[in-house]
Structure formats: C-alpha cells, structure tokens
Design an enzyme around this catalytic site. Structure first.
Site, mmCIF file in Angstrom:
data_model
loop_
_atom_site.group_PDB
_atom_site.id
_atom_site.type_symbol
_atom_site.label_atom_id
_atom_site.label_comp_id
_atom_site.label_asym_id
_atom_site.label_seq_id
_atom_site.Cartn_x
_atom_site.Cartn_y
_atom_site.Cartn_z
ATOM 1 N N HIS A 188 -2.764 -34.319 10.732
ATOM 2 C CA HIS A 188 -1.836 -33.917 11.492
ATOM 3 C C HIS A 188 -2.016 -33.463 12.959
ATOM 4 O O HIS A 188 -2.986 -32.893 13.303
ATOM 5 C CB HIS A 188 -1.201 -32.470 10.944
ATOM 6 C CG HIS A 188 -0.507 -33.153 9.561
ATOM 7 N ND1 HIS A 188 -1.107 -33.332 8.616
ATOM 8 C CD2 HIS A 188 0.771 -32.631 9.291
ATOM 9 C CE1 HIS A 188 -0.357 -33.382 7.518
ATOM 10 N NE2 HIS A 188 0.863 -33.145 7.960
ATOM 11 N N GLU A 191 2.373 -32.541 16.499
ATOM 12 C CA GLU A 191 3.308 -32.009 15.894
ATOM 13 C C GLU A 191 3.839 -30.600 16.471
ATOM 14 O O GLU A 191 4.684 -30.671 17.185
ATOM 15 C CB GLU A 191 3.334 -31.740 14.475
ATOM 16 C CG GLU A 191 4.432 -31.358 13.570
ATOM 17 C CD GLU A 191 4.342 -30.769 12.265
ATOM 18 O OE1 GLU A 191 3.024 -30.309 12.010
ATOM 19 O OE2 GLU A 191 5.209 -30.841 11.262
ATOM 20 N N ASP A 269 7.616 -36.446 4.652
ATOM 21 C CA ASP A 269 6.889 -35.134 4.681
ATOM 22 C C ASP A 269 6.808 -34.280 3.405
ATOM 23 O O ASP A 269 6.067 -34.323 2.557
ATOM 24 C CB ASP A 269 7.006 -34.399 6.122
ATOM 25 C CG ASP A 269 5.920 -33.775 6.710
ATOM 26 O OD1 ASP A 269 4.876 -33.734 6.160
ATOM 27 O OD2 ASP A 269 6.208 -32.847 7.614
HETATM 28 N N1 ADE Z 1 1.851 -29.375 5.446
HETATM 29 C C1 ADE Z 1 2.898 -29.702 4.738
HETATM 30 N N2 ADE Z 1 3.834 -30.270 5.680
HETATM 31 C C2 ADE Z 1 3.159 -29.993 7.025
HETATM 32 C C3 ADE Z 1 3.567 -30.046 8.159
HETATM 33 N N3 ADE Z 1 4.790 -30.606 8.377
HETATM 34 N N4 ADE Z 1 2.689 -29.776 9.259
HETATM 35 C C4 ADE Z 1 1.452 -29.425 8.908
HETATM 36 N N5 ADE Z 1 1.148 -29.027 7.891
HETATM 37 C C5 ADE Z 1 2.038 -29.354 6.736
HETATM 38 ZN ZN ZN Z 2 2.881 -33.250 6.675
#
Ligand code: ADE
Ligand code: ZN
Length: 321
Positions: A188, A191, A269
């Site tokens: 990730h 974000e 997600d």
């Molecule tokens: N774990 C589950 N969903 C997530 C997200 N959108 N961003 C970071 N960690 C996560």
């Molecule tokens: Zn995620």
C-alpha cells in the site's frame, strides 16, 4: 456480464456482517454488534477508526474452518458478480490474534480456493500480508513464516496499515525475504502517503504493484517511472471515496492515470466497510468514469497482465474475457 479480475482484497476486510454474526455464534463469542450499520455494512468514523473496527470484526474468528468460511463466502459472492480471478490478502497477524495458527489459516484458504473453483469456476490466489503499524519485526516474522511453507497458491507478499506513521523503506528486510523466495510483491503506497512515500516504495522495495498508488497523479516523473518499471496500480475508487482520500468520484484520478498510460485495475479493498463490491467498482467505472464495455475489458486484461498468476493460468483467464 463483463469478466472481472480483482487484485486488492483484504480477506479479513471482506467478512459480511451476517457471516461475522454467524461465526461469532458458532464460536460462542459476544459479537461486536455496535459496529454493524445498515445494508450489510460496518460503521466507523475515519481511517484509524476503520482500522480498529476492522480488527474488531475479525476477532470473532477462531479456527481454520472460519478462514475457509470467509474465503469461500467472498469468492462465491464475487463470482456471482462476474469475477473470474481474485488475489486476496489474508493477514497471519490477525489470525494469530484470534489464536489461529498460520498453517490452519492457510489450510482454510486453500480448501476454499479449490471448492470455489469447483463450485463457481472462479480462480484465486493468495498474497500473504503483514500490517505495518504492528511494527518492522512483526512484518519480518510474517515474511519468514511465509517463505518457510510456500504453496503454489501463495503468489505474493504485501503490506497494509498506517502508511503515514510507517513509511515503506523500513520494511525492506521483510520484502527481500519474500522476494528472494520467489514471491512477487505489492505494498500500500500513495493512499495516505504522498508521492514521496511512493518513490520510497518503488526505490526501496522489490514491488511489481502498488496498492492504491493514486497520488502518483501529482508527479509526472513518478508516472513515467511506474510505466518504465512496469509497476501496476491496484486502484480502489470506492474505498478512496469512503475513507475521504478524495471528496467524490469527480476528483478521483482513475481516468487520468489510465490515460497517462499507467497500468490500472479495479478492486474493492474491504467491501462491507466501504459499501462496495467488485461489481459496484466496475459499475462506477462505466457510469461515473464513462468507460465503455470494451474499455472495461481492457481493464480486466491489464489486471490479468499485472496479476501474480502463472503464465498458464493467465492464458486461461484471457480466454474468458
Ligand atoms: N488494510 C485494510 N484496508 C486498508 C487500506 N485501505 N489501507 C491500508 N491498510 C488497509
Ligand atoms: Zn488495501
């Protein structure tokens, strides 16, 4: 129905509230009913609270059979919406918090993959995922555990959690353990973190994909690097809007990233947390982002190309689009 491929799905984030209640009942645990909202969703306030509620929902799990149940249930629902392939992310740390061993967790996932293939003709593979805010040492432990017992269905290693508090670079050791054992990797990034976090991710970690990565739109050099290094994005528009990364779909950079030549795919997600499904994400791409059916098929083809499936499975999947 358009054939769909999902590359970014947290297994513990996909437990439907009804199933969570069923499992709690079976395990004779007081279910956290206060986190359940209307229409099969969970209630939370902001990203940190989302992470807490996510932990609470998963804490009704007790056995490998529970992992079987949540995996099979998700794959069934997803196949009903036209999914032909899913890469899902179980978290051994969440299993451990419930007293479930890595081996039992994995056995449940593997049996569900086989049964869902037999019952719904959906293929799926596993990306073992660590949680950055549980700390560097825990992530190394997850990587070590993963490479000790590789299985053909385990195709990748990844990491979620609090990106701002725990930037990617410090997790290089965990990633190198996974990478050297032959696993493909995602993380990730971009974000909550800015383009700096994304540069750090692609420069310091051996990753082929980024979870979200939407903030790449702020840096043309980063876009060029993603294209040059063939790093694809697992874009989750519904999640980004629900969590407030963007105010609404009109601000979301999905179309701009795609037009710039970045490989993008669509994922849900943590569907019951964000009132979404893979089907709804494809609907958004059609109705809000204005993609035609053939452009949606192109997205599915890009997802197959960027998937961690082997070449034989990729060819089979291409034949189903
Ligand atoms: N774990 C589950 N969903 C997530 C997200 N959108 N961003 C970071 N960690 C996560
Ligand atoms: Zn995620």
């Amino acid at each position: 129905m358009v054939a769909k491929v999902e590359l970014h799905l947290h297994l513990e984030g996909a437990i439907a509230p009804e199933l969570m209640l069923d499992i709690a009942g079976r395990n004779k645990i007081d279910a956290p009913r206060d986190i359940i909202g209307p229409n099969s969703t969970y209630i939370w306030q902001d990203f940190m609270d989302f992470l807490n509620v996510y932990d609470k929902a998963s804490q009704v799990l007790r056995t490998g059979e529970d992992y079987y149940a949540i995996t099979y249930d998700y794959l069934k629902r997803c196949a009903n919406e036209g999914a032909i392939y899913v890469e899902f992310m179980p978290s051994p740390d969440h299993a451990e918090l419930c007293g479930i061993s890595y081996d039992d967790m994995l056995a449940g996932c593997i049996k569900a993959i086989d049964d869902a293939k037999r019952d719904f003709n959906i293929d799926s593979r596993i990306i073992i995922t660590c949680v950055r805010h549980f700390g560097v040492e825990k992530c190394i432990k997850v990587a070590e555990e993963t490479v000790k017992r590789l299985h053909p269905y385990i195709v990748g290693f990844g990491m979620g959690g609090d990106e701002l508090g725990f930037p990617p670079g410090q997790f290089a050791k965990a990633y190198h353990i996974a990478h050297e054992a032959g696993l493909r990797c995602n993380v990730h990034a971009g974000e909550w973190g800015d383009t700096q976090s994304m540069w750090e991710a692609i420069d310091k970690l051996p990753v082929q994909r980024l979870g979200h990565g939407v903030r790449a739109i702020e840096d043309p050099n980063l876009i060029a690097a993603l294209i040059d290094r063939d790093i694809a994005l697992e874009v989750c528009p519904g999640s980004n809007i629900a969590l407030g990364v963007y105010n609404d779909f009109s601000e979301h950079p999905f179309v701009k990233l795609r037009d710039a030549g970045v490989k993008v795919s669509l994922s849900s997600d943590d569907p019951p947390f964000f009132n979404t499904t893979l089907g709804k994400e494809y609907e958004t791409a059609k109705n809000v982002f204005g993609l035609s059916e053939s452009e949606l098929n192109d997205i599915t083809h890009m997802a197959i190309d960027a998937s961690f499936a082997d070449d034989v499975l990729k060819e089979t999947l291409r034949g189903r689009v």
